[in-house]
Write a protein that holds these residues in place. Sequence first.
Motif, PDB file in Angstrom:
ATOM      1  N   ASP A  29       1.784   3.052   2.468  1.00 16.04           N
ATOM      2  CA  ASP A  29       1.474   1.736   1.915  1.00 16.04           C
ATOM      3  C   ASP A  29       2.331   0.656   2.598  1.00 16.04           C
ATOM      4  O   ASP A  29       1.831  -0.388   3.001  1.00 16.04           O
ATOM      5  CB  ASP A  29       1.736   1.764   0.401  1.00 16.04           C
ATOM      6  CG  ASP A  29       1.165   0.553  -0.315  1.00 16.04           C
ATOM      7  OD1 ASP A  29       0.020   0.166   0.009  1.00 16.04           O
ATOM      8  OD2 ASP A  29       1.855  -0.017  -1.170  1.00 16.04           O
ATOM      9  N   ASP A  60       2.027   1.871  -8.354  1.00 18.18           N
ATOM     10  CA  ASP A  60       2.705   3.098  -8.780  1.00 18.18           C
ATOM     11  C   ASP A  60       2.626   4.211  -7.747  1.00 18.18           C
ATOM     12  O   ASP A  60       2.616   5.395  -8.091  1.00 18.18           O
ATOM     13  CB  ASP A  60       2.139   3.610 -10.115  1.00 18.18           C
ATOM     14  CG  ASP A  60       2.360   2.603 -11.239  1.00 18.18           C
ATOM     15  OD1 ASP A  60       3.418   1.953 -11.226  1.00 18.18           O
ATOM     16  OD2 ASP A  60       1.474   2.461 -12.095  1.00 18.18           O
ATOM     17  N   LEU A  61       2.534   3.878  -6.451  1.00 15.54           N
ATOM     18  CA  LEU A  61       2.484   4.920  -5.427  1.00 15.54           C
ATOM     19  C   LEU A  61       3.865   5.547  -5.260  1.00 15.54           C
ATOM     20  O   LEU A  61       4.884   4.892  -5.448  1.00 15.54           O
ATOM     21  CB  LEU A  61       2.029   4.311  -4.094  1.00 15.54           C
ATOM     22  CG  LEU A  61       0.604   3.787  -4.067  1.00 15.54           C
ATOM     23  CD1 LEU A  61       0.356   3.040  -2.769  1.00 15.54           C
ATOM     24  CD2 LEU A  61      -0.390   4.928  -4.240  1.00 15.54           C
ATOM     25  N   GLU A  62       3.861   6.835  -4.881  1.00 15.36           N
ATOM     26  CA  GLU A  62       5.135   7.509  -4.641  1.00 15.36           C
ATOM     27  C   GLU A  62       5.051   8.346  -3.386  1.00 15.36           C
ATOM     28  O   GLU A  62       3.965   8.667  -2.907  1.00 15.36           O
ATOM     29  CB  GLU A  62       5.489   8.401  -5.842  1.00 15.36           C
ATOM     30  CG  GLU A  62       6.053   7.579  -6.989  1.00 15.36           C
ATOM     31  CD  GLU A  62       6.338   8.408  -8.223  1.00 15.36           C
ATOM     32  OE1 GLU A  62       6.285   9.646  -8.111  1.00 15.36           O
ATOM     33  OE2 GLU A  62       6.585   7.810  -9.269  1.00 15.36           O
ATOM     34  N   HIS A 102       3.458   6.038  -0.678  1.00 15.36           N
ATOM     35  CA  HIS A 102       4.233   4.806  -0.740  1.00 15.36           C
ATOM     36  C   HIS A 102       4.662   4.380   0.669  1.00 15.36           C
ATOM     37  O   HIS A 102       4.568   3.208   1.036  1.00 15.36           O
ATOM     38  CB  HIS A 102       5.448   5.038  -1.634  1.00 15.36           C
ATOM     39  CG  HIS A 102       6.295   3.826  -1.829  1.00 15.36           C
ATOM     40  ND1 HIS A 102       5.799   2.615  -2.247  1.00 15.36           N
ATOM     41  CD2 HIS A 102       7.625   3.632  -1.637  1.00 15.36           C
ATOM     42  CE1 HIS A 102       6.781   1.738  -2.318  1.00 15.36           C
ATOM     43  NE2 HIS A 102       7.890   2.325  -1.939  1.00 15.36           N
ATOM     44  N   VAL A 148       3.738  -4.389  -0.150  1.00 20.42           N
ATOM     45  CA  VAL A 148       3.238  -3.172  -0.805  1.00 20.42           C
ATOM     46  C   VAL A 148       2.046  -3.572  -1.660  1.00 20.42           C
ATOM     47  O   VAL A 148       1.849  -4.757  -1.935  1.00 20.42           O
ATOM     48  CB  VAL A 148       4.298  -2.516  -1.734  1.00 20.42           C
ATOM     49  CG1 VAL A 148       5.458  -1.953  -0.949  1.00 20.42           C
ATOM     50  CG2 VAL A 148       4.784  -3.498  -2.779  1.00 20.42           C
TER      51      VAL A 148
END
Lengths: 592, 324
Positions: free
Chosen positions: B186, B177-179, B183, B172
Amino acid sequence: MTRVKRFKWAVLLVALALVVVGCGDDEAEEEPVATTAAPATTAAPEPADEPDEPAPAPADDEDEPEPETTTTTAAPPPPPEPVTVRAAITGDEGTLNPYTYISGFPGWNILMLQYDSLMQLDAAGVPQPWLASSVSVSDDLTEWSVTLVEGVTFHDGEPLTSDDVAFSVEFYTTNPEASRFARDFRGVADVVVHDDYSVTFVLESANPGFDVVALADAPIIPRHIWESVDIPSEHDFGGTNIGSGPYILTEIAPDQSYRFAANPNYFRGAPAVDELVLIIFADDAGAQAAIRTGEVDVIFERIPPEQIDLLDAQDPLDVILGPEFATQMINYDASLRPFDDVAVRQAINMAMDRQDIVDTVYLGAATVGSPGWIHPGHSVYNPGIEVDVYDPAAANALLDGAGYADSDGDGVREFDGQPMSFEIITNASDSLRLRIAELTVEMLAAIGIKTEVLPVDTAVWENAVWPGFDVNNGRNYQIAMWGWSPPVQADPLRLPWLVHSSLDRGFLNLTGYGNAEMDELSEALAVEPDPAERKAILGRMQEIIAEDLPFVLLLYPDGAYVYDSSVYADWEFIAGQGIVSKLSLLPPSARP
Amino acid sequence: MTRRIDLRRVAQYGVVVVVAVTLNFLLPRLMPGNPLALIAGVDVGMLAPEQRAEIVARVGLDAPMWVQYLRYWGDIFTGDFGFSFRSSRPIVDMILERLPWTLLITGLSLVVSAVVGVLLGALSAWRRGTKGDLSMLSGMISIESLPSFWLGMVLVSLFAVQWGLLPSFGAVTPASDLEGWAHVWDIISHAILPVTALSIVGTPGVYMTMRYSMLETLGEDYIRTARAKGAGERRVLFGHVARNTIAPVITVLAIRLGFAFGGTVIIETVFSYPGLGRLVFEAVAGRDYPVMQAAFLVFTAAILVANLAADLLYPLIDPRSRTS
């Protein structure tokens, strides 16, 4: 069907064995990723192999106990825009508290971003008061008195006082798994707390280097957090570490990354870099690819010599170079025939073309070694030591004169009726060291000594040269490539560790060397209060080493680090320690 | 099938487990080297002997070998493998953190190489001797001889460094802080290169097995009989050839599924992917006995279970193996 089944079971067992064995086999191909284990280092690709040592340094004056007082500077205003730096490291560093960080470099350096020591090395490598506002030492070098800066707090807001200092010493001593800090305070008889901000270390015997070895090395831990800790290495601190340092650990993704936030209340002023992200790579090739793509901004490992020009040429990357006092040397078992004969050791010394190794293996990014051990740029270097000793003709004459003839004409001399034919053991994971070993084979062949390189895995190599990391266990090698990390040389008071014949003083004496005068000098050095006198003693010790050759010092690799100057460029190179320190991340005005 | 045979099979598995566990215990300890520096750092050489002895005692290495061996069995039954010498973290956590990442890339690549390998293998065999078959065969042989680290480095330097299309490392983006979908994307974008590398090196084995197995089947009398009876090509292929061909391929895939748990040291290293292979590699290099013991046990279990699965699947696929 039964026959088929039986065959299948056999295959299955073989498959299992292969899985198990396969893990071992891969080692030869792959660079091991940061182990604390190995006791040596090259400048280049493998910071993995570093002894866990503090790094004092050369600098203009030797680390004299300074009775002077320095006051801390005030905090500058924080920079306007938040700066995030992404740094590459090669290898996991555990949970990064004093009992769980893994490598001596850069693990200890990263640990110390969260914690403070009483003193801190400046860019020249000289310890300066840090948590201490002043440090003084008694004339007999046994009592070190420290006054603390007032108003320093831990990350949780609790004040840092003398009580935490005394507690730290006691905790490290009774829980020796953090061997570096247990060693720092070995020999402390008592810690006397006078009041909240003043404390005296009472030592069992004189130690002129206590500031470098201990005060500038060990992190002060908070009593209120650690006093209830039972097994420190296994204790769950709930994800963060409470220190007093400029950075607070906020997130760990095992084997992937660490995230640190700046401590806005840091007593020297808020750091210049607001967020620090450490990204864990499996090897240095991955880290170098990532700095080219802009995925990281700096590499917290030395880069190999062949990469220096390549990376520096790429915009916006820059390379910073500096002295690190790491060493590359040849060890032999001086207690064994024929290495117990000083003529043989001298001949090996003269057979080594050090300049050639610096040029071909390090592409110039190293300093030619002084046979007297101490780096020519070091403040205690004895300029009387002759560095240019390469002379194979003289080496051959010396061996001829000492009776090591090649009687059967096969090009190999004999000793005690046996050919002078030996194995050179080295760790296969260190490609630079391997290349030096190969050149050594050629250079020794020119004086009639036949050698063969034996590349093995790091743990095997360590165990041959330094079984169980205890010199009392003896040695299992003939010739070995070896190297010490910068602190061993940067702090010249450690020289007796390498050469004292008594093994409780010479605990790094890996070659079984002994010399009565050297022992006397070693003992005199330990109790000599006058820096000038100490320098004179060290000068004589270098002469003996260059003459008597307990080991053959080849070169000192230079430190080289690459960073993206468009993201952050204020890196500070501490002599003997490199760029990974809180100094690099604090505003220049907050540095000592 | 009788009950007796089942018991024999259980006994066989039992013997393999005992042998494997014993090897898992012995091999780390038979390797030269000393874990003391890993536990406490190399400054352990500068400690007082009694301090050193205390460290050894705290991790239980002062106990006699047989006591340590029994403790290992105890660990296996309690599922608590203690703490790593190296990172001082609970070993079960360390394995569970890494296992999903390893299974993600090895699992996906197993699927890709199985599908591609079976299809191409079948095609190749069906057109045996043609130019297409021979060039595919020689192509697969060349791919099989590619070193996987080299392939990984080529992929990194092209897709990450040169063209900047995909990330060069990791599972990752660190500290991003991806959601949600960002995410997920990613994770996918980080998995593409390692899965591609693993799939490429994994395909030739499946292809070869499929091709040879099918060639063998095509030469059988019953295929000739089916054809002589006037069965169409499609009916011959799916009704007679495919079913008889797939069994050896299933065995190969089942064993590979077992190995998938072991991760892939080389690919995980090239891509700095946080999988089990790297964990085990570091444990071996540093003589981290407890991590080695626990991880080897996971491999042992995975391979045994995969083998058991293949044993159980066989009768379903190939009716001949139902009667002995």
